[in-house]
Design a protein around this motif. Structure first.
Motif, PDB file in Angstrom:
ATOM      1  N   GLU A 147       0.823  -1.203   0.000  1.00  0.00           N
ATOM      2  CA  GLU A 147       0.000   0.000   0.000  1.00  0.00           C
ATOM      3  C   GLU A 147       0.859   1.255   0.000  1.00  0.00           C
ATOM      4  O   GLU A 147       0.548   2.244  -0.676  1.00  0.00           O
ATOM      5  N   ARG A 148       1.965   1.235   0.745  1.00  0.00           N
ATOM      6  CA  ARG A 148       2.828   2.414   0.850  1.00  0.00           C
ATOM      7  C   ARG A 148       3.745   2.593  -0.347  1.00  0.00           C
ATOM      8  O   ARG A 148       4.043   3.709  -0.743  1.00  0.00           O
ATOM      9  N   THR A 149       4.217   1.467  -0.919  1.00  0.00           N
ATOM     10  CA  THR A 149       5.274   1.542  -1.936  1.00  0.00           C
ATOM     11  C   THR A 149       4.855   1.046  -3.309  1.00  0.00           C
ATOM     12  O   THR A 149       5.552   1.299  -4.290  1.00  0.00           O
ATOM     13  N   GLY A 150       3.751   0.275  -3.374  1.00  0.00           N
ATOM     14  CA  GLY A 150       3.362  -0.353  -4.627  1.00  0.00           C
ATOM     15  C   GLY A 150       4.088  -1.655  -4.909  1.00  0.00           C
ATOM     16  O   GLY A 150       3.827  -2.299  -5.938  1.00  0.00           O
ATOM     17  N   GLU A 151       4.973  -2.061  -4.013  1.00  0.00           N
ATOM     18  CA  GLU A 151       5.806  -3.250  -4.230  1.00  0.00           C
ATOM     19  C   GLU A 151       5.213  -4.469  -3.531  1.00  0.00           C
ATOM     20  O   GLU A 151       5.032  -4.480  -2.313  1.00  0.00           O
ATOM     21  N   ALA A 152       4.927  -5.526  -4.308  1.00  0.00           N
ATOM     22  CA  ALA A 152       4.568  -6.819  -3.722  1.00  0.00           C
ATOM     23  C   ALA A 152       5.844  -7.580  -3.397  1.00  0.00           C
ATOM     24  O   ALA A 152       6.913  -7.283  -3.926  1.00  0.00           O
ATOM     25  N   GLN A 153       5.731  -8.563  -2.551  1.00  0.00           N
ATOM     26  CA  GLN A 153       6.916  -9.325  -2.163  1.00  0.00           C
ATOM     27  C   GLN A 153       6.556 -10.763  -1.864  1.00  0.00           C
ATOM     28  O   GLN A 153       5.387 -11.117  -1.696  1.00  0.00           O
ATOM     29  N   SER A 154       7.592 -11.602  -1.810  1.00  0.00           N
ATOM     30  CA  SER A 154       7.438 -12.989  -1.405  1.00  0.00           C
ATOM     31  C   SER A 154       7.781 -13.108   0.073  1.00  0.00           C
ATOM     32  O   SER A 154       8.662 -12.412   0.581  1.00  0.00           O
ATOM     33  N   ILE A 155       7.074 -14.005   0.768  1.00  0.00           N
ATOM     34  CA  ILE A 155       7.267 -14.215   2.199  1.00  0.00           C
ATOM     35  C   ILE A 155       7.383 -15.706   2.449  1.00  0.00           C
ATOM     36  O   ILE A 155       6.644 -16.496   1.850  1.00  0.00           O
ATOM     37  N   GLU A 156       8.263 -16.098   3.346  1.00  0.00           N
ATOM     38  CA  GLU A 156       8.308 -17.476   3.836  1.00  0.00           C
ATOM     39  C   GLU A 156       8.032 -17.467   5.331  1.00  0.00           C
ATOM     40  O   GLU A 156       8.636 -16.693   6.075  1.00  0.00           O
ATOM     41  N   ILE A 157       7.123 -18.307   5.761  1.00  0.00           N
ATOM     42  CA  ILE A 157       6.804 -18.440   7.175  1.00  0.00           C
ATOM     43  C   ILE A 157       7.091 -19.892   7.568  1.00  0.00           C
ATOM     44  O   ILE A 157       6.271 -20.787   7.326  1.00  0.00           O
ATOM     45  N   PRO A 158       8.264 -20.177   8.166  1.00  0.00           N
ATOM     46  CA  PRO A 158       8.654 -21.558   8.474  1.00  0.00           C
ATOM     47  C   PRO A 158       8.219 -21.977   9.881  1.00  0.00           C
ATOM     48  O   PRO A 158       8.398 -21.234  10.847  1.00  0.00           O
ATOM     49  N   MET A 159       7.678 -23.174   9.991  1.00  0.00           N
ATOM     50  CA  MET A 159       7.223 -23.663  11.292  1.00  0.00           C
ATOM     51  C   MET A 159       8.380 -23.830  12.276  1.00  0.00           C
ATOM     52  O   MET A 159       8.279 -23.429  13.442  1.00  0.00           O
ATOM     53  N   PHE A 160       9.478 -24.432  11.830  1.00  0.00           N
ATOM     54  CA  PHE A 160      10.583 -24.757  12.729  1.00  0.00           C
ATOM     55  C   PHE A 160      11.178 -23.488  13.335  1.00  0.00           C
ATOM     56  O   PHE A 160      11.259 -23.337  14.563  1.00  0.00           O
ATOM     57  N   GLU A 161      11.590 -22.571  12.490  1.00  0.00           N
ATOM     58  CA  GLU A 161      12.213 -21.355  12.983  1.00  0.00           C
ATOM     59  C   GLU A 161      11.237 -20.526  13.813  1.00  0.00           C
ATOM     60  O   GLU A 161      11.625 -19.893  14.808  1.00  0.00           O
ATOM     61  N   THR A 162       9.966 -20.515  13.408  1.00  0.00           N
ATOM     62  CA  THR A 162       8.959 -19.778  14.167  1.00  0.00           C
ATOM     63  C   THR A 162       8.826 -20.329  15.579  1.00  0.00           C
ATOM     64  O   THR A 162       8.772 -19.568  16.562  1.00  0.00           O
ATOM     65  N   MET A 163       8.786 -21.659  15.715  1.00  0.00           N
ATOM     66  CA  MET A 163       8.605 -22.254  17.037  1.00  0.00           C
ATOM     67  C   MET A 163       9.864 -22.169  17.888  1.00  0.00           C
ATOM     68  O   MET A 163       9.786 -22.027  19.113  1.00  0.00           O
ATOM     69  N   VAL A 164      11.051 -22.227  17.267  1.00  0.00           N
ATOM     70  CA  VAL A 164      12.279 -22.018  18.042  1.00  0.00           C
ATOM     71  C   VAL A 164      12.280 -20.607  18.617  1.00  0.00           C
ATOM     72  O   VAL A 164      12.540 -20.404  19.816  1.00  0.00           O
ATOM     73  N   ALA A 165      11.994 -19.608  17.776  1.00  0.00           N
ATOM     74  CA  ALA A 165      11.941 -18.230  18.268  1.00  0.00           C
ATOM     75  C   ALA A 165      10.890 -18.074  19.362  1.00  0.00           C
ATOM     76  O   ALA A 165      11.102 -17.375  20.360  1.00  0.00           O
TER      77      ALA A 165
END
Length: 408
Positions: free
Chosen positions: A197-215
């Protein structure tokens, strides 16, 4: 218990006008997309021609409409599509060209075979945010490992934390890794939409279960090990004593958690042991943590002196955290939940009455609501394909060729 009806009003949600393609299975991705749908996004669930395991589980009143799915798939439209066929992939491309976000938990190799990997999508659909939720981040050696909730509980250290209390590793009796990661999917998608919305730029995102749960697990359990060199071991002592548990009272079970100095003084006075408030082991927070085994074991002994209701009433009067131990079946009669209407009876057009679990968050300006009941497999295929420019003959051909399925 009150009754809830699907709200067909035109009042916009916070994500009104945003289209999200839900190409996910099981629980993590469907939960995340359900939450986005609760906020008013047009969530189109692209399913296999057979539907996934949560749709087809038991118990159910009819095939493909399990108890799981009634709350997990609400506020979505269903398009059952054979993505292994070129016609199915073409329909998917038309859909993505008119969408804002793709959420998927398919593995990278499968996405590449379908032409749905992030690089391909970025080249074709510059407006599209691509959110991929998998077991492990793609820039590490585990990127191709299979992952389900139990495996992530084990790999992230959560099972070992349970073992430090019970003597053997265990699992939390909830799909906690899926649900925690699902919450991260939601916040990641919202952040990416705000950035676009701010920049007009779309992006790719990765949401990993392992790293998320370690954090997630390290938030409180890094403790002294956060320093380099370490000032102490991993693990928050208060959470790792076997005496941290509900305590038996004179007639049931209760959670008692005095935390501040004043709360401990009030607790010990009611337990008829006022001298313990001045005991050097329990006089301040750090001393109590150092002697938490002794402290919580003593709570267990003192709790038995009074009934559950006596403890809850006293603790409420003195702002001491306390709660009666309830089972899930008893929550239907909880006065707080009844007052806020968290669970109500809704009438599904094909499945009949069911318990609708509302979004628990209270919004003053953009409340979430039940706009659509969980769809039948392929229920909205004709509607969606018509929006994408297919005429009736073309849709009939897709049905005849086994590219789509529709109910009935």
């Amino acid at each position: 218990m009150t009754r809830a009806a699907a709200d067909s009003s035109t009042a916009p949600g916070a994500l009104d006008g945003i289209r999200i393609v839900d190409l996910t299975t099981v629980l993590m991705g469907p939960l995340a997309c359900r939450m986005l749908g609760d906020h008013g996004a047009d969530v189109i669930r692209v399913e296999s021609l057979d539907g996934d395991s949560t749709r087809n589980g038991r118990p159910a009143r009819s095939a493909g409409m399990s108890g799981f799915s009634l709350n997990l798939q609400r506020n979505k439209r269903s398009l059952a599509l054979n993505l292994k066929s070129e016609s199915g992939r073409e329909a998917m491309r038309r859909l993505l060209a008119r969408s804002d976000v793709l959420v998927t938990n398919m593995r990278a190799a499968a996405l590449e075979r379908l032409g749905l990997d992030a690089d391909s999508l970025r080249a074709q659909f510059p407006q599209l945010i691509c959110a991929r939720a998998n077991g492990y981040r793609s820039d590490g050696p585990y990127r191709d490992k299979a992952a389900y909730d139990d495996a992530i509980q084990a790999a992230s250290g959560l099972s070992d934390l349970i073992g430090r209390i019970d003597g053997a590793p265990g699992f939390v009796p909830a799909v906690i890794a899926d649900k925690v990661t699902g919450l991260h999917v939601v916040q990641a998608v919202l952040a990416a939409l705000f950035h676009r919305e701010r920049t007009g730029e779309a992006q790719s995102i990765e949401i990993p279960m392992f790293e998320t749960m370690v954090a997630f697990n390290l938030v409180e359990h890094y403790r002294g090990a956060v320093f380099e060199p370490p000032e102490g071991p991993f693990g928050y002592e208060r959470l790792l004593t076997p005496h941290r548990r509900p305590y038996p009272t004179a007639d049931g079970w209760v959670c008692l958690l005095p935390y501040s100095d004043a709360q401990h003084r009030a607790f010990f006075a009611y337990a008829e042991r006022p001298e313990l408030a001045d005991d050097p082991r329990f006089a301040d927070h750090n001393s109590r943590i150092a002697h938490v085994d002794e402290l919580y074991a003593m709570f267990g002994e003192l709790a038995a002196r009074r009934t559950t209701q006596e403890w809850v009433d006293y603790c409420d009067a003195h702002s001491i955290p306390a709660a009666r131990v309830m089972n899930l079946a008893e929550l239907d009669t909880d006065p707080q939940l009844a007052a806020v209407g968290l669970v109500s009876i809704a009438d599904h057009p094909s499945e009949g009455p069911y318990r609708h679990v509302a979004d628990p968050v209270l919004y003053a300006a953009t409340p979430t609501r039940l706009r659509r009941h969980a769809p039948l497999l392929g229920e909205h295929a004709v509607e969606i394909l018509s929006e994408l420019g297919y005429d009736a003959d073309s849709i009939d051909a897709l049905r005849s060729d086994g590219v789509i399925v529709t109910p009935g």
